[in-house]
Design an enzyme around this catalytic site. Structure first.
Site, PDB file in Angstrom:
ATOM      1  N   TYR A  56       0.828  -1.212   0.000  1.00  0.00           N
ATOM      2  CA  TYR A  56       0.000   0.000   0.000  1.00  0.00           C
ATOM      3  C   TYR A  56       0.865   1.265   0.000  1.00  0.00           C
ATOM      4  O   TYR A  56       1.875   1.340   0.709  1.00  0.00           O
ATOM      5  CB  TYR A  56      -0.956   0.011   1.200  1.00  0.00           C
ATOM      6  CG  TYR A  56      -2.125  -0.954   1.047  1.00  0.00           C
ATOM      7  CD1 TYR A  56      -2.375  -1.611  -0.159  1.00  0.00           C
ATOM      8  CD2 TYR A  56      -2.989  -1.212   2.101  1.00  0.00           C
ATOM      9  CE1 TYR A  56      -3.432  -2.495  -0.300  1.00  0.00           C
ATOM     10  CE2 TYR A  56      -4.052  -2.105   1.969  1.00  0.00           C
ATOM     11  CZ  TYR A  56      -4.266  -2.744   0.764  1.00  0.00           C
ATOM     12  OH  TYR A  56      -5.316  -3.625   0.619  1.00  0.00           O
ATOM     13  N   SER A 213     -13.428  -2.300  -0.580  1.00  0.00           N
ATOM     14  CA  SER A 213     -14.223  -1.338  -1.368  1.00  0.00           C
ATOM     15  C   SER A 213     -15.719  -1.498  -1.076  1.00  0.00           C
ATOM     16  O   SER A 213     -16.533  -1.703  -1.995  1.00  0.00           O
ATOM     17  CB  SER A 213     -13.935  -1.461  -2.869  1.00  0.00           C
ATOM     18  OG  SER A 213     -12.631  -1.025  -3.161  1.00  0.00           O
ATOM     19  N   PRO A 214     -16.123  -1.383   0.200  1.00  0.00           N
ATOM     20  CA  PRO A 214     -17.532  -1.620   0.557  1.00  0.00           C
ATOM     21  C   PRO A 214     -18.469  -0.535   0.030  1.00  0.00           C
ATOM     22  O   PRO A 214     -19.680  -0.737   0.012  1.00  0.00           O
ATOM     23  CB  PRO A 214     -17.500  -1.607   2.092  1.00  0.00           C
ATOM     24  CG  PRO A 214     -16.343  -0.741   2.435  1.00  0.00           C
ATOM     25  CD  PRO A 214     -15.313  -1.021   1.376  1.00  0.00           C
ATOM     26  N   LEU A 215     -17.892   0.593  -0.414  1.00  0.00           N
ATOM     27  CA  LEU A 215     -18.713   1.651  -1.032  1.00  0.00           C
ATOM     28  C   LEU A 215     -18.302   1.808  -2.502  1.00  0.00           C
ATOM     29  O   LEU A 215     -18.332   2.912  -3.064  1.00  0.00           O
ATOM     30  CB  LEU A 215     -18.554   2.972  -0.255  1.00  0.00           C
ATOM     31  CG  LEU A 215     -18.991   2.872   1.221  1.00  0.00           C
ATOM     32  CD1 LEU A 215     -18.646   4.140   1.993  1.00  0.00           C
ATOM     33  CD2 LEU A 215     -20.498   2.586   1.332  1.00  0.00           C
ATOM     34  N   GLY A 217     -15.433   1.741  -3.788  1.00  0.00           N
ATOM     35  CA  GLY A 217     -14.256   2.588  -3.985  1.00  0.00           C
ATOM     36  C   GLY A 217     -14.629   4.046  -4.212  1.00  0.00           C
ATOM     37  O   GLY A 217     -13.845   4.816  -4.771  1.00  0.00           O
ATOM     38  N   PHE A 221     -20.988   7.043  -4.981  1.00  0.00           N
ATOM     39  CA  PHE A 221     -21.415   8.427  -4.755  1.00  0.00           C
ATOM     40  C   PHE A 221     -21.396   9.276  -6.015  1.00  0.00           C
ATOM     41  O   PHE A 221     -22.085  10.275  -6.103  1.00  0.00           O
ATOM     42  CB  PHE A 221     -20.516   9.092  -3.698  1.00  0.00           C
ATOM     43  CG  PHE A 221     -20.484   8.333  -2.428  1.00  0.00           C
ATOM     44  CD1 PHE A 221     -21.518   8.440  -1.514  1.00  0.00           C
ATOM     45  CD2 PHE A 221     -19.439   7.454  -2.151  1.00  0.00           C
ATOM     46  CE1 PHE A 221     -21.503   7.709  -0.341  1.00  0.00           C
ATOM     47  CE2 PHE A 221     -19.414   6.721  -0.986  1.00  0.00           C
ATOM     48  CZ  PHE A 221     -20.444   6.846  -0.075  1.00  0.00           C
TER      49      PHE A 221
HETATM   50  P1  NAP Z   1     -14.476   2.441  -0.099  1.00  0.00           P
HETATM   51  O1  NAP Z   1     -14.969   2.894   1.230  1.00  0.00           O
HETATM   52  O2  NAP Z   1     -15.381   1.632  -0.966  1.00  0.00           O
HETATM   53  O3  NAP Z   1     -13.988   3.677  -0.950  1.00  0.00           O
HETATM   54  C1  NAP Z   1     -13.294   4.750  -0.388  1.00  0.00           C
HETATM   55  C2  NAP Z   1     -13.504   5.940  -1.298  1.00  0.00           C
HETATM   56  O4  NAP Z   1     -14.866   6.343  -1.186  1.00  0.00           O
HETATM   57  C3  NAP Z   1     -12.643   7.114  -0.920  1.00  0.00           C
HETATM   58  O5  NAP Z   1     -12.208   7.741  -2.122  1.00  0.00           O
HETATM   59  C4  NAP Z   1     -13.595   8.007  -0.139  1.00  0.00           C
HETATM   60  O6  NAP Z   1     -13.271   9.370  -0.311  1.00  0.00           O
HETATM   61  C5  NAP Z   1     -14.933   7.699  -0.776  1.00  0.00           C
HETATM   62  N1  NAP Z   1     -15.997   7.833   0.223  1.00  0.00           N
HETATM   63  C6  NAP Z   1     -16.167   7.099   1.343  1.00  0.00           C
HETATM   64  N2  NAP Z   1     -17.264   7.501   2.034  1.00  0.00           N
HETATM   65  C7  NAP Z   1     -17.791   8.512   1.316  1.00  0.00           C
HETATM   66  C8  NAP Z   1     -18.931   9.326   1.488  1.00  0.00           C
HETATM   67  N3  NAP Z   1     -19.727   9.199   2.555  1.00  0.00           N
HETATM   68  N4  NAP Z   1     -19.201  10.265   0.538  1.00  0.00           N
HETATM   69  C9  NAP Z   1     -18.394  10.404  -0.538  1.00  0.00           C
HETATM   70  N5  NAP Z   1     -17.271   9.660  -0.771  1.00  0.00           N
HETATM   71  C10 NAP Z   1     -16.979   8.723   0.150  1.00  0.00           C
HETATM   72  O7  NAP Z   1     -13.165   1.585   0.213  1.00  0.00           O
HETATM   73  P2  NAP Z   1     -11.713   1.431  -0.523  1.00  0.00           P
HETATM   74  O8  NAP Z   1     -10.838   2.546  -0.094  1.00  0.00           O
HETATM   75  O9  NAP Z   1     -11.873   1.200  -1.973  1.00  0.00           O
HETATM   76  O10 NAP Z   1     -11.252   0.075   0.152  1.00  0.00           O
HETATM   77  C11 NAP Z   1     -11.224  -0.019   1.580  1.00  0.00           C
HETATM   78  C12 NAP Z   1     -10.049  -0.848   2.027  1.00  0.00           C
HETATM   79  O11 NAP Z   1     -10.104  -2.148   1.452  1.00  0.00           O
HETATM   80  C13 NAP Z   1      -8.651  -0.334   1.611  1.00  0.00           C
HETATM   81  O12 NAP Z   1      -8.183   0.709   2.448  1.00  0.00           O
HETATM   82  C14 NAP Z   1      -7.822  -1.586   1.773  1.00  0.00           C
HETATM   83  O13 NAP Z   1      -7.484  -1.730   3.146  1.00  0.00           O
HETATM   84  C15 NAP Z   1      -8.793  -2.690   1.365  1.00  0.00           C
HETATM   85  N6  NAP Z   1      -8.591  -3.182  -0.023  1.00  0.00           N
HETATM   86  C16 NAP Z   1      -8.207  -4.486  -0.192  1.00  0.00           C
HETATM   87  C17 NAP Z   1      -8.044  -5.000  -1.482  1.00  0.00           C
HETATM   88  C18 NAP Z   1      -7.640  -6.434  -1.635  1.00  0.00           C
HETATM   89  O14 NAP Z   1      -7.360  -6.863  -2.782  1.00  0.00           O
HETATM   90  N7  NAP Z   1      -7.601  -7.209  -0.580  1.00  0.00           N
HETATM   91  C19 NAP Z   1      -8.267  -4.187  -2.619  1.00  0.00           C
HETATM   92  C20 NAP Z   1      -8.659  -2.848  -2.398  1.00  0.00           C
HETATM   93  C21 NAP Z   1      -8.830  -2.362  -1.109  1.00  0.00           C
HETATM   94  P3  NAP Z   1     -12.706  10.263   0.943  1.00  0.00           P
HETATM   95  O15 NAP Z   1     -11.413   9.620   1.367  1.00  0.00           O
HETATM   96  O16 NAP Z   1     -12.551  11.619   0.315  1.00  0.00           O
HETATM   97  O17 NAP Z   1     -13.743  10.224   2.010  1.00  0.00           O
END
Ligand code: NAP
Length: 303
Positions: A56, A213-215, A217, A221
């Site tokens: 990361y 990526s529960p939202l 990514g 939004f």
């Molecule tokens: P996510 O929560 O689906 O997406 C995060 C993105 O959504 C950020 O850009 C964030 O922007 C935005 N966001 C969140 N809440 C919001 C809201 N209420 N309104 C508007 N925008 C919003 O999660 P993710 O970051 O993609 O993934 C989460 C975690 O999963 C990663 O940190 C990592 O630990 C893990 N992951 C694992 C793998 C794997 O292959 N195992 C792959 C990918 C990720 P802001 O930051 O501006 O709020």
């Protein structure tokens, strides 16, 4: 009110019902004081589990987090660290890598864990995951590395990420202790895990899957894709049935409601959004509401 905890597996470990994902931390350019504040904010909400990977931030995020743990060593015993290994990126931070590839050899796993321990300023990891299924995996060798790390008390529990059930079964067959989770892409926008057998396997083995990526990514939004547009409408309408709830809370509550005990990994670094997300643990969707969201995602009635 603090969010609940759960066990990934009947034999442990205990983790928080929502996990904080550290993938995007390097993009936030936070000084150490703000990184510490963020960790303290999460702990105050009951978000005690932090999801890392060696790669990361181009191999920098573990170090950013570890610097905060070094600054306040009392934090370590109050949180759980999940990290991953097995992907080799081409990066100025790893000049010996000539092509992006997977490496689940014993030597690479052991070396990767040593580096993660150093970067994170800790002498143990709570959970280690193999990041992606490796088409060149020697299951005996990967299992030997896990066993050695467990005996040395450097890693307490082990799991996988993005593994299909047969890939999970192969590695599990070589271990005399359980794999405790499979970290998968799962969200209202990404339903594969409901049909490819991975969530069924988690229920069968009574292990809690982690949802990355529960939202979507962030696409939930802002995407103009018809699926995202439909989902925003439906999630907003359902949110109105819960006093003052928001779209992100309903999308997370949809994951939390599932009988496989899905553990969403939050990706935002925004304090208000983390606080808002934590309230999702207090929303209980009915079966009808769950299927209304499913139908908005697929665009068709269930057969
Ligand atoms: P996510 O929560 O689906 O997406 C995060 C993105 O959504 C950020 O850009 C964030 O922007 C935005 N966001 C969140 N809440 C919001 C809201 N209420 N309104 C508007 N925008 C919003 O999660 P993710 O970051 O993609 O993934 C989460 C975690 O999963 C990663 O940190 C990592 O630990 C893990 N992951 C694992 C793998 C794997 O292959 N195992 C792959 C990918 C990720 P802001 O930051 O501006 O709020």
């Amino acid at each position: 009110m603090s969010i609940p905890q759960l066990a990934f597996h009947p034999d442990g470990p205990i983790c928080s019902r929502l996990v904080f994902g550290v993938w995007r931390m390097a993009d936030w350019h936070l000084p150490i004081h703000d990184r510490l504040t963020l960790i303290h904010d999460c702990l105050e909400l009951g978000i005690t589990t932090f999801d890392h990977a060696d790669i990361y931030g181009d191999y920098t995020c573990e170090g950013l987090f570890g610097a905060a743990l070094k600054d306040d060593p009392s934090l370590r015993s109050r949180l759980q660290i999940v990290t991953k290994c097995g992907i080799k990126l081409v990066s100025p931070n790893r000049p010996s890598h000539t092509i992006k590839h997977y490496d689940t050899s014993r030597a690479h796993i052991l070396a990767s864990v040593e580096r993660s321990l150093q970067e994170l300023h800790t002498d143990y990891l709570d959970v280690l995951l193999i990041h992606r299924p490796d088409p060149f995996m020697d299951a005996d060798e990967t299992a030997e590395a896990f066993t050695q790390l467990r005996q040395a008390e450097k890693v307490r529990y082990f799991g996988v990420s993005n593994f299909l059930p047969h890939q999970f079964d192969l590695l599990a067959s070589r271990l005399d202790f359980p794999l405790v989770t499979n970290q998968l892409e799962i969200s209202v926008m990404h339903l594969d895990a409901f049909a490819d057998g991975t969530l069924d396997q988690c229920q069968q083995l009574r292990i809690a899957p982690m949802a990355w990526s529960p939202l979507g990514g962030g696409r939930l939004f802002k995407s103009d894709d018809p699926q995202a547009v439909r989902l925003r409408g439906t999630l907003t309408a359902i949110a109105q049935q819960f006093d003052g709830a928001t779209l992100d809370q309903i999308a997370l509550a949809w994951l939390l409601a599932h009988p496989a005990h899905i553990v969403p990994i939050l990706g935002t670094g925004n304090r208000d959004r983390i606080r808002s997300a934590s309230a999702a643990t207090r929303i209980n969707l009915s079966r009808e509401q769950w299927f209304t969201i499913w139908t908005a995602s697929t665009g068709i009635d269930v057969p």
